[in-house]
Design a protein around this motif. Sequence first.
Motif, PDB file in Angstrom:
ATOM      1  N   GLU A  21       0.821  -1.219   0.000  1.00 52.71           N
ATOM      2  CA  GLU A  21       0.000   0.000   0.000  1.00 52.71           C
ATOM      3  C   GLU A  21       0.855   1.269   0.000  1.00 52.71           C
ATOM      4  N   ARG A  22       2.109   1.168   0.413  1.00 48.78           N
ATOM      5  CA  ARG A  22       2.971   2.355   0.490  1.00 48.78           C
ATOM      6  C   ARG A  22       3.625   2.676  -0.846  1.00 48.78           C
ATOM      7  N   SER A  23       3.597   1.718  -1.776  1.00 53.45           N
ATOM      8  CA  SER A  23       4.294   1.898  -3.047  1.00 53.45           C
ATOM      9  C   SER A  23       3.440   2.647  -4.063  1.00 53.45           C
ATOM     10  N   PRO A  24       4.036   3.619  -4.783  1.00 55.19           N
ATOM     11  CA  PRO A  24       3.277   4.345  -5.810  1.00 55.19           C
ATOM     12  C   PRO A  24       3.156   3.588  -7.133  1.00 55.19           C
ATOM     13  N   ALA A  25       3.928   2.511  -7.315  1.00 54.77           N
ATOM     14  CA  ALA A  25       3.987   1.861  -8.627  1.00 54.77           C
ATOM     15  C   ALA A  25       2.627   1.364  -9.094  1.00 54.77           C
ATOM     16  N   PHE A  26       1.880   0.708  -8.189  1.00 53.84           N
ATOM     17  CA  PHE A  26       0.591   0.134  -8.570  1.00 53.84           C
ATOM     18  C   PHE A  26      -0.568   0.749  -7.782  1.00 53.84           C
TER      19      PHE A  26
END
Length: 248
Positions: A21-26
């Motif tokens: 949830e912290r990643s902007p990729a997906f």
Amino acid sequence: MIAIANDLELYERHADEWWDERSPAFRSLRATKKLHIELIERLVDEEFGGRVGLLVDVGCGGGLLSVPLADRAERVIGVDRSRASTRAASDEARRTGRRCTFMNGDAVDVPLADGCADLVLLSDVVEHVVEPARCLVEAARLLRPGGVLFVNTIARTRRAKFLAVTFAEGVGLVPRGTHDAEMFVSPDELVEMASRAGLDLVRLEGEAPRVWATIRTWAIHLRRSRNTSVSYHAVFRKPALDPSEVTP
């Protein structure tokens, strides 16, 4: 460094971030799947009485549809060319106690038998394939007579190019290089491809950004819309066998 358009390797590079949830990729892809899960669950209710037999998710990525929809299917098989992504999908299925099978394969050459599936998904797939018509032919091959195909994709319009590529990639809502606007498919083109593959259109509906939700979360959220000029989804059916053609 200039990003390569339709960079399919980004799914390998960021495969460990599918469920982070912290990643902007997906982040935007996870947000858009909320609408598609809702639509597919409604489809399962309408077509299969709330629970489908075999669901095949072609181009499943990290299992953003496959894993949650396992609650509405007897069996789920996810297929993707990215080995790292299918590993991520398998890990999430195990973590959440869902029964899913994931395998590697191409969207135009799925390693499954003819007529095996009740429901096939092509979600955010055809705009990444050089020959999208072959995706529709392959989906039709997988479907049993009377089976159903769900597709969502991006329209080939200047508005879609600006919003999905120039703006969304420019401000970081999706990774740079995610899309190539020249590969987008218009609704009319999709319906024609499906028809040539022997599939009948059930319905086609547009999608539009939920502006305030997108701004608030910095992830693209979608809603149903009458406007198909940006993104849209469609449902197709493989015709049932004529009883007169069935060998006793």
